[in-house]
Design an enzyme around this catalytic site. Structure first.
Site, PDB file in Angstrom:
ATOM      1  N   HIS A 144     -10.078  16.683  -9.424  1.00 40.20           N
ATOM      2  CA  HIS A 144     -11.048  17.721 -10.261  1.00 40.20           C
ATOM      3  C   HIS A 144     -11.641  18.437  -9.414  1.00 40.20           C
ATOM      4  O   HIS A 144     -12.030  18.106  -8.252  1.00 40.20           O
ATOM      5  CB  HIS A 144     -11.889  17.108 -11.152  1.00 40.20           C
ATOM      6  CG  HIS A 144     -12.535  18.083 -12.167  1.00 40.20           C
ATOM      7  ND1 HIS A 144     -13.466  18.532 -12.139  1.00 40.20           N
ATOM      8  CD2 HIS A 144     -12.064  18.395 -13.699  1.00 40.20           C
ATOM      9  CE1 HIS A 144     -14.002  19.261 -13.048  1.00 40.20           C
ATOM     10  NE2 HIS A 144     -13.138  19.276 -13.934  1.00 40.20           N
ATOM     11  N   ASP A 221     -13.820   8.771  -8.859  1.00 36.69           N
ATOM     12  CA  ASP A 221     -14.215   9.790 -10.157  1.00 36.69           C
ATOM     13  C   ASP A 221     -13.678   8.985 -11.246  1.00 36.69           C
ATOM     14  O   ASP A 221     -12.483   9.523 -11.537  1.00 36.69           O
ATOM     15  CB  ASP A 221     -13.567  11.011  -9.729  1.00 36.69           C
ATOM     16  CG  ASP A 221     -13.801  12.033 -10.948  1.00 36.69           C
ATOM     17  OD1 ASP A 221     -14.488  11.312 -12.019  1.00 36.69           O
ATOM     18  OD2 ASP A 221     -13.285  13.043 -11.003  1.00 36.69           O
ATOM     19  N   GLN A 224     -12.451  10.390 -16.597  1.00 51.16           N
ATOM     20  CA  GLN A 224     -11.470  10.399 -17.249  1.00 51.16           C
ATOM     21  C   GLN A 224     -10.891   8.779 -17.619  1.00 51.16           C
ATOM     22  O   GLN A 224     -10.066   8.616 -18.517  1.00 51.16           O
ATOM     23  CB  GLN A 224     -10.272  11.256 -16.981  1.00 51.16           C
ATOM     24  CG  GLN A 224     -10.470  12.601 -16.909  1.00 51.16           C
ATOM     25  CD  GLN A 224     -10.675  13.335 -18.098  1.00 51.16           C
ATOM     26  OE1 GLN A 224     -10.465  12.832 -19.095  1.00 51.16           O
ATOM     27  NE2 GLN A 224     -11.283  14.512 -18.197  1.00 51.16           N
ATOM     28  N   LYS A 247     -17.528  12.587 -22.095  1.00 52.48           N
ATOM     29  CA  LYS A 247     -16.193  12.134 -22.195  1.00 52.48           C
ATOM     30  C   LYS A 247     -15.842  11.095 -22.716  1.00 52.48           C
ATOM     31  O   LYS A 247     -14.622  10.383 -22.881  1.00 52.48           O
ATOM     32  CB  LYS A 247     -15.486  12.567 -20.830  1.00 52.48           C
ATOM     33  CG  LYS A 247     -15.600  13.766 -20.219  1.00 52.48           C
ATOM     34  CD  LYS A 247     -14.545  13.986 -19.041  1.00 52.48           C
ATOM     35  CE  LYS A 247     -15.010  15.183 -18.362  1.00 52.48           C
ATOM     36  NZ  LYS A 247     -14.488  16.535 -19.120  1.00 52.48           N
ATOM     37  N   CYS A 385      -9.436  22.781 -14.255  1.00 51.21           N
ATOM     38  CA  CYS A 385     -10.526  22.722 -12.874  1.00 51.21           C
ATOM     39  C   CYS A 385      -9.508  21.946 -12.067  1.00 51.21           C
ATOM     40  O   CYS A 385     -10.290  21.017 -11.284  1.00 51.21           O
ATOM     41  CB  CYS A 385     -11.725  22.023 -13.356  1.00 51.21           C
ATOM     42  SG  CYS A 385     -12.510  22.966 -14.399  1.00 51.21           S
TER      43      CYS A 385
HETATM   44  C1  LIG Z   1     -11.507  14.242 -13.628  1.00 46.17           C
HETATM   45  C2  LIG Z   1     -12.986  14.805 -13.804  1.00 46.17           C
HETATM   46  N1  LIG Z   1     -13.886  14.530 -12.891  1.00 46.17           N
HETATM   47  C3  LIG Z   1     -15.104  15.280 -13.063  1.00 46.17           C
HETATM   48  C4  LIG Z   1     -15.357  16.153 -14.303  1.00 46.17           C
HETATM   49  C5  LIG Z   1     -16.516  16.509 -14.462  1.00 46.17           C
HETATM   50  O1  LIG Z   1     -17.349  15.919 -15.322  1.00 46.17           O
HETATM   51  P1  LIG Z   1     -18.773  16.227 -16.011  1.00 46.17           P
HETATM   52  O2  LIG Z   1     -18.453  17.352 -16.944  1.00 46.17           O
HETATM   53  O3  LIG Z   1     -19.346  15.003 -16.628  1.00 46.17           O
HETATM   54  O4  LIG Z   1     -19.594  16.896 -14.638  1.00 46.17           O
HETATM   55  C6  LIG Z   1     -14.181  16.081 -14.927  1.00 46.17           C
HETATM   56  C7  LIG Z   1     -14.516  17.178 -16.367  1.00 46.17           C
HETATM   57  O5  LIG Z   1     -13.392  17.538 -16.785  1.00 46.17           O
HETATM   58  C8  LIG Z   1     -13.010  15.287 -15.045  1.00 46.17           C
HETATM   59  O6  LIG Z   1     -12.097  15.761 -15.824  1.00 46.17           O
END
Ligand SMILES: Cc1ncc(COP(=O)(O)O)c(C=O)c1O
Length: 427
Positions: A144, A221, A224, A247, A385
């Site tokens: 992302h 990360d 998801q 999420k 993104c």
């Molecule tokens: C894989 C991944 N990492 C990071 C993020 C960012 O998360 P946050 O909205 O908690 O900052 C997202 C959000 O879509 C995501 O899908």
């Protein structure tokens, strides 16, 4: 009989056949989510944008309301009861999150705004202090933007280099190439656990072990992952793990960063201000112990308490039941969409979470999204993104349906009907 499996009662019902134990009572669960019961243009709302944000169970909404209506006070500072109560609730939420990801101690859980802020914390604190010109940070082709851009900023400032693990056409990381990228110059690996645009579940445990073979720390990360599976940071042996509250059925503006205490202790603060200090004078400031060192200013108290309520809610369900249901939805949606002429699925990895990305030969993803909206079906259209993923797959955008445990086969049918409607509209 269909039952909602509660973890607390699994021991009591351990004599029940596995098939019964693993069944999620989706219709019952849906009644916990007030927003799901509404219509869009006379049609029932079909919410399939869970990778963007999930809906909130009533228990989370009530936890927020309860905090603001009955014990709103700033934490850690007040000697009065209200403040003590909010401090206790905030710190007890930290312990809930600690147990949720199985961290060794609550001090390893830092409340942040979300996964983005958690990753930025690592990049700006750990990254800036440990990278020098010529060093390398390795990330993957399916990150992302929030696990790309912070590293680009820090690499530019330190003159370090960003290296990228490639992926196959199916959306799987190329592990041979990953191994080749690691070496004495590598100072950190950053990997997405579950891809938001393709649904791929990456073999992070194996990839962490490989990096550790070179003494390289790994940031995962997990934005998801936590909505779909039990995460055990000690079992993964990751060094950092970023979680997004909104999420995983919690409020927006809250998340956690897990970090191994040894690393967090050695890292400089990310932001300065109140709460993160031990003592301040104009000559020198000393910092508070973990986790306060990384929680400058008044935190999102209500958000942390709400996230704790989301964890309680998830603890009342069974991951086994959730995963069986989501696997069924993924299979059903994949098969149903595959049979539509002109439609192509992107992201066909063997290990996938319940995310289906697709493109159409003749219709742009945004037009698909618009027609689906008119049918009451909310999906996401765009680059999600993950622009490098789009570039790798040679598409400008995809339409993405992402499922949570409260979605149903009936909603997959509504999605498929709506996609057929796209054909009628665009001929
Ligand atoms: C894989 C991944 N990492 C990071 C993020 C960012 O998360 P946050 O909205 O908690 O900052 C997202 C959000 O879509 C995501 O899908």
């Amino acid at each position: 009989m269909t039952i909602v499996v509660r973890q607390a009662s699994t021991t009591a019902t351990s004599a029940a056949p596995a098939a019964v134990r693993a069944k999620l009572d989706v219709e019952r669960v849906r009644t916990d989510f007030p927003l799901l019961v509404q219509e869009r243009g006379g049609k029932p709302l079909v919410y399939l944008d869970n990778a963007a944000t999930t809906q909130k169970p009533r228990a989370v909404v009530e936890a927020l309301k309860g905090y603001y209506e009955t014990y709103n006070a700033n934490i850690h500072r007040g000697v009065y009861q209200l403040s003590q109560r909010s401090t206790e609730a905030y710190e007890s939420a930290r312990v809930k999150l600690q147990r949720f990801v199985n961290a060794a101690q609550p001090q390893e859980i830092v409340f942040v705004r979300g996964a983005t802020e958690g990753i930025n914390l690592v990049a700006h604190s750990y990254g800036r202090s440990s990278l020098a010109a010529g060093d390398e940070v390795v990330i993957s082709a399916m990150e992302h933007h929030s696990n790309i851009v912070p590293w680009q900023i820090v690499c530019e400032a330190t003159r370090a280099r960003l290296r990228v693990v490639p992926m196959t056409d199916d959306g799987e990381l190329e592990l041979d190439e990953y191994e080749k990228l690691l070496g004495p110059k590598t100072k950190l690996v950053g990997l997405v656990h579950v891809s938001n645009s393709l649904g791929t579940v990456n073999p992070v445990r194996e990839m962490i072990a490989i990096a550790h073979g070179h003494n390289i720390p790994v940031l995962v990360d997990g934005a998801q992952a936590t909505p779909h599976m039990a995460v055990d940071v000690q079992d993964l042996d990751c060094d950092f793990y970023a979680v997004s509250g909104h999420k995983m059925f919690g409020p927006t503006g809250i998340g956690i960063l897990y970090g191994k205490a040894e690393l967090l202790n050695a890292m400089p603060p990310f932001q300065g201000g109140g709460e993160m200090i031990r003592s301040v004078c104009f000559d020198k400031t000393t910092y508070a112990p973990l986790p306060a060192k990384f929680e400058a200013g008044t935190p999102n108290i209500a958000g942390a308490i709400g996230l704790g309520a989301a964890v309680d809610y998830l603890n009342g369900l069974s991951w086994e039941a959730i995963q069986a249901h989501e696997r069924d939805l993924l299979r059903y949606a994949t098969e149903s969409l595959k049979s539509i002429p002109g439609l192509h699925l992107l992201g066909t990895a063997k290990e996938k979470a319940s995310v289906v990305s697709f493109v159409h030969d003749a219709v742009h993803a945004h037009d698909i999204g618009t027609v689906l909206d008119q049918e009451g079906v909310a999906i996401r259209a765009g680059h999600h993104c993950t622009q490098p993923v789009m570039e790798r797959l040679g598409v400008p955008a995809t339409a993405r349906a992402s499922f949570a445990f409260y979605n149903t086969r009936g909603e997959v049918d509504a999605l498929v009907r709506a996609v057929h409607r796209v054909h009628e509209v665009f001929g």
